[in-house]
Design a protein around this motif. Structure first.
Motif, PDB file in Angstrom:
ATOM      1  N   ILE A 259      32.904  40.833  34.569  1.00 20.77           N
ATOM      2  CA  ILE A 259      33.549  39.982  35.577  1.00 20.77           C
ATOM      3  C   ILE A 259      33.518  38.514  35.143  1.00 20.77           C
ATOM      4  CG2 ILE A 259      33.382  39.142  37.946  1.00 20.77           C
ATOM      5  CD1 ILE A 259      32.325  41.889  38.742  1.00 20.77           C
ATOM      6  N   ALA A 263      36.860  36.339  34.466  1.00 21.22           N
ATOM      7  CA  ALA A 263      37.080  35.148  35.281  1.00 21.22           C
ATOM      8  C   ALA A 263      37.060  33.884  34.425  1.00 21.22           C
ATOM      9  CB  ALA A 263      36.014  35.066  36.378  1.00 21.22           C
ATOM     10  N   ALA A 267      40.103  31.228  33.790  1.00 27.09           N
ATOM     11  CA  ALA A 267      39.919  29.808  34.090  1.00 27.09           C
ATOM     12  C   ALA A 267      40.251  28.931  32.883  1.00 27.09           C
ATOM     13  CB  ALA A 267      38.473  29.565  34.544  1.00 27.09           C
TER      14      ALA A 267
END
Length: 564
Positions: A259, A263, A267
């Motif tokens: 995760i 993520a 970003a």
């Protein structure tokens, strides 16, 4: 190719028929690029780019051997491919700009030397980690070689010869794709797995010597500056996304590390987009994606590259480990796909001339989807005959889709943005290739481990068998458990079928998007169509080649000029 100033039909150079300059045709002027060594210099370019073309496919036939000899897991094999592609995609744009500012020949030679260093590390490596490191170094070198090898052509060839030079380079790139598995297979038949890196050394050495002695030095001090932070965002974001996708089948999609990587990668990519939008001369010119023609052709080319690289990842293990062919035989049995691609790359031009690029791209994607769905019906007892049926159909679909998509994407660009546009297009395609190996390799791993029953094996043997098909066969050979080998073959075929279904669905999605949103520029009546200069198969090879030289102008570009 620039129009003659005395052409009354050229809207960019309007000349009235009564103009006295139009009364007689001006005599041809001498070609200022008449250096007799220019064709020898072109051989240096061919040698440099041929190395990259080989390395796109030569490693694939070695993956099953490496799984056995250096105990590479499925995740390791994904990284063996993606460590090269991720770095290649992330570093291509800054590498091209560095060459523009500090000398294209100098940076091309530097890229070749870096590629040589990576190949030497690969030759000496004995475990997956150093091989992945070697491929990473080679990706850095490739990022300099690809754009700079093509960008020096305008300085060597005038308009009358440039098209021929581009065609020669593109053809060499295209030929390297099918030759890679054959050469790799022949090397593996007589030598150890590291020989697939050894073949690079004489080619790179020849390229370095030829570039140093034959190529002129060129630079563009006005090129956009290289932004270090944007480069870090691109490499870090793409690398984190690929890491998360590759590790998810083993760790689970809910694993905190997976995760965090997904993520974090998203970003960093978002940060790259926001940062580049703030520059007046960005390294990654994302404003080009506002042009519908460029955007949807790029989508088609990227998805086709996604599918091609994924298929070339999953097929060799099936042919070698399940069906029992050696590496050389595997390379030969991949040729029908390349043959279909090259036939379509040449035969698609008349179709584009008659119907425009959109229906040809849609037809190619539909043919590719049909081939993938046909391949997904392969049963455990079918053998190579079933695979030989759909491979040339897949190649035909690839060729019909990728060549007009690349030509049309580059043709929508204004001349002054051809270089940055081709760099963006190649970056998107390389990114699609990296994501393709990551996603489709993970789909394969999930399908394989989910189908394979290792309940009766000791924990260590079960882990080895679950890691890869080659590992399962090694355990079966050590224990004499033929049922395990058969079960592993069935499980791998199941995973490959799921991959093919995903490929078919992606092809249909791309076809629907292209049919709905892609403009369809067509040449004016009586206007000639430029034959594509070569096929594009997912290694940075493209019809039109992304040179930005204006040496081969595709249909869409001339049609756009006609509307201006």
């Amino acid at each position: 190719m620039a129009s003659s100033p005395t052409n009354p039909t050229d809207p960019a150079n309007p000349v009235h028929p009564t103009d006295p300059t139009h009364a007689t045709k001006a005599p041809p002027q001498a070609d200022p690029h008449a250096d007799p060594r220019r064709w020898l210099a072109l051989c240096a370019i061919v040698a440099s780019t041929l190395v990259l073309s080989f390395d796109t496919t030569i490693l694939n036939v070695a993956l099953p051997t490496m799984a056995t000899e250096i105990h590479a897991t499925t995740g390791d094999m994904q990284w063996l491919v993606d460590s090269y592609t991720v770095v290649f995609a992330a570093a291509m744009l800054p590498a091209g700009l560095i060459g523009d500012r500090f000398g294209r020949r100098r940076m091309l030679v530097a890229g070749l030397l870096v590629f040589l260093a990576g190949s030497l590390i690969g030759v000496l490596a004995g475990s997956p980690g150093p091989v992945i490191a070697a491929r990473t170094v080679m990706g850095v070198g490739a990022a300099f070689i690809m754009p700079l090898a093509l960008s020096v052509l305008p300085s060597m060839f005038g308009p009358t010869e440039r098209s021929k030079a581009v065609a020669i380079v593109s053809t060499a790139m295209a030929l390297g794709m099918p030759l890679g598995p054959i050469i790799g297979g022949a090397l593996l038949e007589h030598f150890w797995w590291g020989s697939v890196f050894l073949i690079n050394i004489p080619l790179v050495a020849l390229g370095v010597v030829a570039c140093m002695t034959l190529l002129p030095e060129t630079r563009d001090p006005a090129a956009p500056r290289v932004d270090v932070l944007s480069t870090v965002f691109a490499a870090g974001g793409l690398g984190a996304l690929v890491f998360g996708i590759i590790e998810a089948p083993d760790r689970g999609w809910g694993d905190p590390l997976v995760i965090a990587m997904l993520a974090g990668g998203a970003a960093l990519i978002a940060g790259l987009v926001l940062r580049e939008r703030g520059f007046s001369s960005p390294m990654l010119d994302l404003t080009l994606l506002r042009q519908r023609g460029f955007l949807w052709n790029a989508v088609a080319a990227t998805l086709v590259t996604f599918i091609l690289t994924g298929l070339l990842f999953v097929l060799p293990s099936y042919l070698q480990t399940s069906l029992g062919y050696d590496a050389f035989g595997t390379g030969l049995r991949l040729l029908p796909m390349m043959g279909g691609l090259m036939v379509a790359a040449r035969g698609g031009a008349p179709l584009v001339k008659r119907f425009g690029p959109r229906p040809v791209i849609v037809a190619g994607l539909a043919v590719l989807a049909g081939a993938a769905f046909l391949g997904a019906t392969t049963g455990s007892g079918d053998g190579y005959g079933a695979t030989a049926l759909w491979l040339p159909i897949a190649g035909l679909g690839f060729g019909l889709a990728i060549v007009p998509a690349m030509d049309s994407a580059l043709g929508t660009l204004p001349r002054e943005r051809a270089g940055t546009g081709s760099g963006l297009l190649q970056t998107l395609r390389q990114t699609g290739g990296a994501i393709g190996v990551a996603i489709l390799g993970s789909v394969l791993a999930a399908g394989y481990t989910g189908k394979l029953d290792t309940g009766g094996l000791p924990a260590s043997a079960a882990h080895t068998a679950s890691d890869s098909l080659a590992g399962a066969h090694a355990v079966a050979a050590a224990t004499g458990d033929r049922a395990l080998a058969a079960a592993a073959d069935t499980a791998y075929l199941h995973g490959m079928s799921v991959v093919l279904i995903v490929c078919g669905a992606a092809s249909l999605l791309a076809a629907a998007l292209v049919a709905a949103f892609l403009p369809n520029p067509r040449p004016a009546a009586g206007e000639a169509v430029t034959e594509p200069s070569g096929s594009d198969t997912g290694s940075g090879v493209g019809a039109g080649s992304g040179t930005g030289t204006d040496g081969v102008r595709p249909v869409a570009e001339r049609a756009a000029d006609a509307r201006q």
